[in-house]
Design an enzyme around this catalytic site. Structure first.
Site, PDB file in Angstrom:
ATOM      1  CB  CYS A  42      -0.899  -0.016   1.229  1.00  0.00           C
ATOM      2  SG  CYS A  42      -1.991   1.402   1.365  1.00  0.00           S
ATOM      3  CB  SER A  44      -0.419   3.959   3.979  1.00  0.00           C
ATOM      4  OG  SER A  44      -1.618   4.463   3.453  1.00  0.00           O
ATOM      5  CG  HIS A  47       2.251   8.286   2.428  1.00  0.00           C
ATOM      6  ND1 HIS A  47       2.597   9.314   1.595  1.00  0.00           N
ATOM      7  CD2 HIS A  47       1.073   7.825   1.949  1.00  0.00           C
ATOM      8  CE1 HIS A  47       1.669   9.478   0.658  1.00  0.00           C
ATOM      9  NE2 HIS A  47       0.735   8.572   0.856  1.00  0.00           N
ATOM     10  CG  HIS A  64      -1.143  -0.871   6.342  1.00  0.00           C
ATOM     11  ND1 HIS A  64      -0.161  -0.362   5.519  1.00  0.00           N
ATOM     12  CD2 HIS A  64      -2.316  -0.479   5.809  1.00  0.00           C
ATOM     13  CE1 HIS A  64      -0.733   0.323   4.541  1.00  0.00           C
ATOM     14  NE2 HIS A  64      -2.038   0.255   4.692  1.00  0.00           N
ATOM     15  CB  CYS A 173      -5.315  -1.563   3.652  1.00  0.00           C
ATOM     16  SG  CYS A 173      -5.294   0.231   3.337  1.00  0.00           S
TER      17      CYS A 173
HETATM   18  C1  CXF Z   1      -3.820   4.689   6.154  1.00  0.00           C
HETATM   19  C2  CXF Z   1      -4.550   5.571   7.088  1.00  0.00           C
HETATM   20  C3  CXF Z   1      -3.630   6.299   7.997  1.00  0.00           C
HETATM   21  C4  CXF Z   1      -2.641   5.411   8.644  1.00  0.00           C
HETATM   22  C5  CXF Z   1      -1.927   4.552   7.666  1.00  0.00           C
HETATM   23  C6  CXF Z   1      -2.872   3.777   6.817  1.00  0.00           C
HETATM   24  N1  CXF Z   1      -4.800   4.043   5.383  1.00  0.00           N
HETATM   25  C7  CXF Z   1      -4.577   3.259   4.329  1.00  0.00           C
HETATM   26  O1  CXF Z   1      -3.541   2.942   3.860  1.00  0.00           O
HETATM   27 ZN    ZN Z   2      -3.207   0.995   3.196  1.00  0.00          ZN
END
Ligand code: CXF
Ligand code: ZN
Ligand code: ZN
Length: 374
Positions: A42, A44, A47, A64, A173
């Site tokens: 993902c 995220s 990030h 996650h 997710c």
């Molecule tokens: C995110 C939402 C904020 C925390 C990390 C994951 N959602 C999806 O990837």
């Molecule tokens: Zn995610």
């Protein structure tokens, strides 16, 4: 005995994933240890790599969006047995707090602690450690980029023995986040015109949710031709490269009014993306903001006059406003019945060692959802 496991960790941000050995704690009460089967790549997690989403403790083990098989169960922990199949929820749901008990499990109070990466009931204790005993934080309390991981039962949803976990990992997710952005947060209705900005893993799930809810027009925007084509195979009726083109299309389908619902699922969100969606949305329409960007960014350059006079709604969406304990099994059933496509969203499988390649491919627009197979 703790288990030694290979895992993808981030030691600093900005940084990159490094494959290293971690020690995975024995499960305590209300915990289970999982042998991972698959984990989605993902945006995220990226990030965290870039530092856009800072975590409290480094090193942190990423991942996650995962699924696996119960290896062992903590003492006095009913509901799980070795061999059970599990899909993780990237947000824990305690089932007891105000939010869990009022239909908002995605906002469970336990979520406040997940960026620390330790045990929520014992915050100085970490379930993963390096060889020297120093802590490794678990991203969102789960860390699915590890061959084994120990998690709270708050983060685990047991699924049927015949569940194909290498596909079902997306329920942790992308599926709930994207589908729910359209169906729950956006409340897409039959006949609607829906605009979706960004069609990676989350966006293509939003496309499917919007189409399933009966949207007459599902317009997607993405600069990458491969992603636009993919979205059209999964239910997008129109695919364009820019938000301006999409806004014009939405107006052409609605007598000049604009999209009923616009959903922002870009890889790295900026206020400008929200403003583009806002401008393309009709009076009393809804802009759903699902994507993440730099955590410190503030401000959305929208017309306040339009906000007031046109009664538009701008709403955030976390895990598609879903209730993971109910919605992960629900989406699994939709997958089994052919209404939710997962296999088609997973365009590339990688080994754990290939994780940085997987993210490079994501940035290059070469995959829709990459998945690590353990
Ligand atoms: C995110 C939402 C904020 C925390 C990390 C994951 N959602 C999806 O990837
Ligand atoms: Zn995610
Ligand atoms: Zn709760």
């Amino acid at each position: 005995m703790p288990i030694t496991s290979r895992a993808a960790v981030i030691r600093e941000a900005p940084g990159k994933f490094e494959i290293t050995e971690v020690q995975v704690d024995d499960p305590r009460q209300n915990e289970i240890r999982i042998k991972m089967v698959a984990s989605g790549l993902c945006h995220s997690d990226d990030h965290v790599v870039t530092g856009d989403l800072p975590v409290a403790v480094y090193p942190v083990c990423g991942g996650h969006e995962g699924a696996g098989i119960v290896e062992s169960v903590g003492p006095n922990t009913p509901g799980f047995a070795p061999g059970d199949k599990v899909v993780f929820s990237f947000l824990p749901a305690c089932g007891k707090c105000r939010w869990c008990s009022s239909g908002h499990q995605n906002l469970c109070d336990l979520g406040a602690t997940v960026l620390v990466g330790s045990r929520w009931e014992d915050p100085t204790s970490f379930r993963l450690k390096l060889e020297d005993g120093s802590p490794v934080a678990q991203f969102l309390g789960i860390s699915t980029f590890s061959e084994y991981t120990t998690v709270s039962v708050d983060s685990a949803i047991k699924v049927a023995d015949d569940t194909p976990l290498e596909k079902a990992c997306l329920l942790g997710c992308a599926a709930g986040t994207g589908w729910g952005s359209a169906v729950n947060s956006g409340d897409v209705k039959p006949g609607d015109t829906v605009l979706i900005l960004g069609v990676g893993g989350i966006g293509t799930m939003a496309v499917q949710g919007a189409a399933h809810a009966g949207a007459a027009n599902v317009i997607v925007v993405d600069p990458v031709a491969f992603k636009r084509e993919h979205a059209q195979e999964l239910g997008a009726t129109h695919a364009v490269a820019t938000a301006e083109e999409a806004a014009e299309l939405a107006q052409s389908f609605t007598n000049g009014q604009g999209a009923d619902v616009s959903i922002v699922t870009t890889g790295v969100i900026s206020g400008e993306h929200v403003a583009q969606a806002f401008a393309a949305t009709r009076k009393a329409g809804t802009v759903v903001v699902t994507a993440l960007g730099k955590a410190t960014d503030v401000g959305v350059p929208i017309s306040l006059l339009e906000l007031t006079m046109y009664e538009k709604t701008v709403k955030g969406s976390l895990f598609g406003s879903s209730n993971p304990r109910a919605d992960i099994p629900r989406l699994l059933e939709l997958y089994r019945n052919g209404y939710l496509k997962l296999d088609e969203v997973i365009t590339t499988e990688y080994s754990l060692d290939e994780i940085n390649q997987g993210y490079e491919d994501m940035h290059a627009g070469k995959n829709i959802r990459g998945v690590i197979r353990f």
